[in-house]
Design a protein around this motif. Sequence first.
Motif, mmCIF file in Angstrom:
data_model
loop_
_atom_site.group_PDB
_atom_site.id
_atom_site.type_symbol
_atom_site.label_atom_id
_atom_site.label_comp_id
_atom_site.label_asym_id
_atom_site.label_seq_id
_atom_site.Cartn_x
_atom_site.Cartn_y
_atom_site.Cartn_z
ATOM 1 N N ASN A 77 15.437 -40.337 -91.974
ATOM 2 C CA ASN A 77 15.895 -41.473 -92.586
ATOM 3 C C ASN A 77 15.822 -41.490 -94.119
ATOM 4 O OD1 ASN A 77 16.868 -42.432 -90.189
ATOM 5 N ND2 ASN A 77 14.986 -43.642 -89.769
ATOM 6 N N GLN A 78 14.568 -41.155 -94.387
ATOM 7 C CA GLN A 78 14.515 -41.261 -96.180
ATOM 8 C C GLN A 78 15.571 -40.239 -96.828
ATOM 9 O OE1 GLN A 78 10.539 -39.675 -96.690
ATOM 10 N NE2 GLN A 78 10.272 -40.942 -98.859
ATOM 11 N N ARG A 80 18.566 -39.297 -95.725
ATOM 12 C CA ARG A 80 20.008 -39.853 -95.584
ATOM 13 C C ARG A 80 20.046 -41.193 -96.288
ATOM 14 N NH1 ARG A 80 23.378 -39.973 -91.116
ATOM 15 N NH2 ARG A 80 24.722 -41.739 -90.823
ATOM 16 N N HIS A 81 19.263 -42.218 -96.624
ATOM 17 C CA HIS A 81 19.364 -43.343 -97.429
ATOM 18 C C HIS A 81 19.180 -43.055 -99.015
ATOM 19 C CE1 HIS A 81 19.766 -45.892 -93.952
ATOM 20 N NE2 HIS A 81 18.808 -45.370 -93.254
ATOM 21 N N HIS A 82 18.457 -41.856 -99.343
ATOM 22 C CA HIS A 82 18.210 -41.676 -100.878
ATOM 23 C C HIS A 82 18.760 -40.791 -101.388
ATOM 24 C CE1 HIS A 82 15.432 -45.249 -100.962
ATOM 25 N NE2 HIS A 82 14.895 -44.739 -99.776
ATOM 26 N N TYR A 122 26.886 -37.170 -90.220
ATOM 27 C CA TYR A 122 26.898 -38.141 -91.329
ATOM 28 C C TYR A 122 27.879 -38.306 -92.250
ATOM 29 C CZ TYR A 122 27.041 -34.256 -94.584
ATOM 30 O OH TYR A 122 27.835 -33.247 -95.432
#
Length: 273
Positions: A77-78, A80-82, A122
Motif C-alpha cells: 500500500n505504501q 502503491r500510494h506514493h 494496478y
Amino acid sequence: MEVKNNNKPRALILRTAGTNCAYETQYALEKAGADVDLVHVNQLVKEKGLLGPYHIFVLPGGFTYGDDIAAGKVLANQIRHHILDELKRFIDDGKLIIGICNGFQVLMKMGLLPGVNGKEAYLTGNKQRYTLTYNDSNKFEDRWVYLKSSSNKSVFVDDDSLIYVPIAHAEGKFVAGNREDIDKLDKSRQIVFKYVDKDGNIANYPWNPNGSSSNIAGVCDSTGRVLGMMPHPERHIDPTQHPRWTREGLKSEGDGIAIFRNAINYIRRTFST
C-alpha cells in the motif's frame, strides 16, 4: 543520493521495518557485477526521482511491518500510494524489478504481478485474481526446494534450468480465482518457476512446500521484466552454501547466482552500461 558513475548496472534494494535479506541480496548483485545501494522506503518516498538512475529495483525478503495485516500488504500500500507512477515509468523504460519472498508478496498485493496480457491490476483497476496465502501445512516452512523453469519469458531465467534454493515463509501458497486464471497464466508463459522433485518432476509436499496451485513458485509480468518468486536465490550464491556440499562435492558456484547474472547481462545489452 550520489550514485556511482563507473558504467556498472545500478541496483536499488528497498529497505523498511522488517526487511532482513537486504545484505545477502546486495552480495548476490555485486558478485554478478552491479553497483548496489540500500535505500529506505521513506527516502524513496521523500526524494522524488531517486529511482531514475537505477536499472534494477529489488524488493528483498523479510517480514515487512511484521506481516501484521497480511504478508507484504502494508509495504504494498505504501508503494502503491506514493511511488507507483515512478515504478510505471521504470518498467516502461525497459528496466527490471525483482521481488523475492516477502518482496514477491508485496508485488502481488499491490497488483503489479502477475497481470495477464498486459493488463496489470494496478493499471486497470480490475479485481485482483491472484494472491499468496497461508501454506497448506499451516506452519512456517524452512527447507531447500528444487525449482524448474517452465518458461523463458522472463529475462531473469535460463530456459529449462533446474536449481536448488531455500524457502522460508508461512504465506507462500500461490492461488487464483479459478482454474481458468491459472490457465491464462500458463498460456501467456508467465509461470516462470515450478516446484519439482530432485528429478525435475511435479510432486506434492514436501517438494511443493506450500500447496501452490500448479506448483507455482515464481511468475513474471507480461513484459518478462518483473519477476516474483518465493524461494531465495540470494541464499545460494556460493557453492559452500549448499547444505550437502561436504558430501556431494563443490560446484563452481551456487545455483542462485544465474538469476542475478541474467539480470545484469540484460541491463548491459539494453543500456550499454
